[in-house]
Design a protein around this motif. Sequence first.
Motif, mmCIF file in Angstrom:
data_model
loop_
_atom_site.group_PDB
_atom_site.id
_atom_site.type_symbol
_atom_site.label_atom_id
_atom_site.label_comp_id
_atom_site.label_asym_id
_atom_site.label_seq_id
_atom_site.Cartn_x
_atom_site.Cartn_y
_atom_site.Cartn_z
ATOM 1 N N UNK A 119 0.742 -1.277 -0.021
ATOM 2 C CA UNK A 119 -0.120 -0.083 -0.001
ATOM 3 C C UNK A 119 0.786 1.295 -0.058
ATOM 4 N N UNK A 120 2.115 1.111 0.441
ATOM 5 C CA UNK A 120 2.921 2.156 0.465
ATOM 6 C C UNK A 120 3.542 2.523 -0.964
ATOM 7 N N UNK A 121 4.265 1.455 -1.427
ATOM 8 C CA UNK A 121 4.847 1.219 -2.601
ATOM 9 C C UNK A 121 4.186 1.352 -3.796
ATOM 10 N N UNK A 122 3.060 1.019 -3.693
ATOM 11 C CA UNK A 122 2.066 0.671 -5.082
ATOM 12 C C UNK A 122 0.951 1.495 -5.162
ATOM 13 N N UNK A 123 0.514 2.202 -3.906
ATOM 14 C CA UNK A 123 -0.560 3.005 -3.857
ATOM 15 C C UNK A 123 -0.164 4.446 -3.513
ATOM 16 N N UNK A 124 0.100 4.694 -2.153
ATOM 17 C CA UNK A 124 0.583 5.885 -1.799
ATOM 18 C C UNK A 124 1.433 6.664 -2.607
ATOM 19 N N UNK A 125 2.857 6.233 -2.632
ATOM 20 C CA UNK A 125 3.900 6.841 -3.490
ATOM 21 C C UNK A 125 3.648 7.210 -4.757
ATOM 22 N N UNK A 149 1.439 19.044 -10.722
ATOM 23 C CA UNK A 149 1.557 20.496 -10.434
ATOM 24 C C UNK A 149 0.944 20.954 -9.270
ATOM 25 N N UNK A 150 0.477 19.913 -8.459
ATOM 26 C CA UNK A 150 0.023 20.153 -6.885
ATOM 27 C C UNK A 150 0.970 20.331 -6.041
ATOM 28 N N UNK A 151 0.771 20.943 -4.958
ATOM 29 C CA UNK A 151 1.661 21.298 -3.823
ATOM 30 C C UNK A 151 1.729 19.818 -2.983
ATOM 31 N N UNK A 152 2.692 19.769 -2.065
ATOM 32 C CA UNK A 152 3.014 18.748 -1.191
ATOM 33 C C UNK A 152 1.775 18.527 -0.298
ATOM 34 N N UNK A 153 0.959 19.649 0.095
ATOM 35 C CA UNK A 153 -0.286 19.375 1.152
ATOM 36 C C UNK A 153 -1.301 18.437 0.189
ATOM 37 N N UNK A 154 -1.706 19.153 -1.129
ATOM 38 C CA UNK A 154 -2.467 18.383 -1.805
ATOM 39 C C UNK A 154 -2.161 17.050 -2.202
ATOM 40 N N UNK A 155 -0.808 16.800 -2.361
ATOM 41 C CA UNK A 155 -0.410 15.456 -2.949
ATOM 42 C C UNK A 155 -0.617 14.615 -1.686
ATOM 43 N N UNK A 156 -0.473 14.907 -0.499
ATOM 44 C CA UNK A 156 -0.782 14.050 0.673
ATOM 45 C C UNK A 156 -2.064 13.815 0.974
ATOM 46 N N UNK A 199 0.050 4.673 7.225
ATOM 47 C CA UNK A 199 0.712 4.251 5.888
ATOM 48 C C UNK A 199 0.964 5.400 4.808
ATOM 49 N N UNK A 200 0.077 6.585 5.293
ATOM 50 C CA UNK A 200 0.708 7.710 4.624
ATOM 51 C C UNK A 200 1.745 8.422 5.193
ATOM 52 N N UNK A 201 2.298 8.128 6.468
ATOM 53 C CA UNK A 201 3.212 8.851 7.143
ATOM 54 C C UNK A 201 4.467 7.970 6.710
ATOM 55 N N UNK A 202 4.157 6.555 6.703
ATOM 56 C CA UNK A 202 5.321 5.959 6.057
ATOM 57 C C UNK A 202 5.643 6.085 4.680
ATOM 58 N N UNK A 203 4.786 6.481 3.818
ATOM 59 C CA UNK A 203 5.076 6.924 2.470
ATOM 60 C C UNK A 203 5.744 8.253 2.587
ATOM 61 N N UNK A 252 10.843 11.150 1.534
ATOM 62 C CA UNK A 252 11.815 12.160 1.870
ATOM 63 C C UNK A 252 13.116 11.422 2.209
ATOM 64 N N UNK A 253 13.146 10.055 2.578
ATOM 65 C CA UNK A 253 14.461 9.554 2.726
ATOM 66 C C UNK A 253 15.113 9.401 1.572
#
Length: 330
Positions: free
Chosen positions: A212-218, A228-235, A305-309, A314-315
């Motif tokens: 769910x992290x690697x195939x959905x959220x990321x 072109x959306x911001x980081x807030x909208x992307x999350x 899972x969002x926090x994990x993504x 960022x890493x």
Amino acid sequence: MRSLSPRALGAPRAEPIQGGWHNAVTAAPHYTRRRREARENLMFCRTLARLALRSLHQELVLHPKPGLVSLVDNGSHADMDAATFMRSLFSLRHYFSRIAEAGMQGAPFRQLQRLAIDAEARMLRATGGVNTHRGAIFALGMLCASIAWCRGRRMPLSEPAIRAALLIQWGDALAQHTRAEHRPDTVSHGQRVAAAHAVGGAREEGALGFPSVFEVALPRLHQSAAQGRGWHEAKVDALFALMAHISDTNVYHRGGAQGADVVRSRSAAFLAAGGTGRPGWRDDALDCHRLFVERRLSPGGAADLLAAACLVHQACSLGEGAGLPARRAA
């Protein structure tokens, strides 16, 4: 008092040029390099721990966030608020660094599990027994270990490498952990719900390498950024994608199968209408939030899972395998 000679302090012995003098001297740079690498590895683990805490904080402050605690309100929860989450975060400040160091050394899963259990105990003491981050302790902890394992072997930090390292190094142990039987008094709400509704939980997610992290959220984060959306909208988009995709045991625990259907259908409808890429998206997200609160639905698994993504994203910017450019917290 007799002074110590350079030889007593560990300096290489001078020998004739024709002999081993050159080899004796060149041993010193190798020792110095190992010391430097050890310092760099320690600093990396500490930096990674700060990224894990930052990712959890980014999830906390995100709004609108249907049914979940934020700085605006408590969502569907009467037993916790943003201050509870902040106390929990403070209690975890050393955990992520320790599990990263253990992961860098290739420690067995049992050692990582012990660190996670200790972290959970500190969290519960800090929150007065309220479970704020149990799922995040597991997910972000294992990902910190995997990221650090890659770094310790000077592998480029990329999403595929991090996931592959997790599965290669700890995949078998995670699978066994998923199948393990536990005493009734140690079974969590999530495990009971997963068994009752025949759905996967956090353990299954980890054993499969956090699909769910690697195939959905990321991918959703990448897609929103590319549009072109911001980081807030992307999350926000990534959170709705997770809510539409996963079988969240937190939701099943509070709302049963009917509640889970509501969460998935409303989240899928939000994305089908364009997500955060259309005018009025915020009002739609707030309507969804009010509906979840009314029904006491809280997709906490999706939040973890969002926090994990966010952590993985960022890493990756710390090494050559960077994906998206680093962005500031919302």
